[in-house]
Design an enzyme around this catalytic site. Sequence first.
Site, PDB file in Angstrom:
ATOM      1  N   ASP A 169       0.851  -1.324   0.032  1.00 27.59           N
ATOM      2  CA  ASP A 169       0.228   0.161   0.025  1.00 27.59           C
ATOM      3  C   ASP A 169       0.981   1.110   0.029  1.00 27.59           C
ATOM      4  OD1 ASP A 169       0.946  -0.629   2.713  1.00 27.59           O
ATOM      5  OD2 ASP A 169      -1.004  -0.185   3.388  1.00 27.59           O
TER       6      ASP A 169
ATOM      7  N   ASP B  89       6.810   4.000   3.537  1.00 24.82           N
ATOM      8  CA  ASP B  89       6.882   5.314   4.535  1.00 24.82           C
ATOM      9  C   ASP B  89       8.465   5.236   4.764  1.00 24.82           C
ATOM     10  OD1 ASP B  89       6.921   7.304   6.486  1.00 24.82           O
ATOM     11  OD2 ASP B  89       5.698   6.096   7.795  1.00 24.82           O
TER      12      ASP B  89
ATOM     13  N   GLY C 225      10.383   2.716   4.563  1.00 29.16           N
ATOM     14  CA  GLY C 225      11.164   1.892   3.742  1.00 29.16           C
ATOM     15  C   GLY C 225      11.440   0.570   4.321  1.00 29.16           C
TER      16      GLY C 225
END
Length: 183
Positions: free
Chosen positions: A100, A103, A105
């Site tokens: 999704d 952020d 990673g």
Amino acid sequence: MSNGGPDTLITEEEIHKRVTDFAEQISRDYAGEGEIVLIGILKGAFILLADLSRRLTVSHRVEFMAVSSYGQSSVSTGAVRLIMDLRGDIENKHVLIVEDIVDTGHTLHYLVSLLKTRRPASLRTCALVRKSDRAEVDVEIDYLGFDIPDVWVVGYGLDYAEQYRTLPYIGVLPPETTPSSET
Ligand code: IMP
Ligand code: MG
């Protein structure tokens, strides 16, 4: 005009257009390669995976993995825990991880490192959104939907404390409910 819900950052139409583009690009890239294994990362990727898989014109199957999230808080510790693994083998298979959001990673980096050890024929990544300013580890995203600023987003599978996953658009929480990024 406000609908009382989170403010819109990415509209339903923009998401659908982007997912359609992904599906076309992925279908082109994998044409003639045989079956793809799409691995949706629970829970956030379930809506993207459903929409993407139904638009692919190449042979594929759908699998899931689950990793630990931030729970009820929004603070990344960098530690990633595997909650649910694949049922089957991916050796010599073409694998596409469907996430999704990326952020820091850490989650995607963990998944890529783990799945690489299982000798897939190829391994690529797809993510709907990325907060590029937040990257703590370098991780390649082969199919990226949108770069967004450092805000907490919800909808289209993304949650805050398990709420808002089924919003059709990607929204930003009103400031009074925005999670703090302080530890
Ligand atoms: P990373 O490991 O920091 O890249 O975090 C990735 C995971 O954190 C995602 O798979 C999401 O579950 C969660 N996450 C990060 N930012 C957001 C956000 O803005 N909204 C919802 N979930 C998020
Ligand atoms: Mg997630």
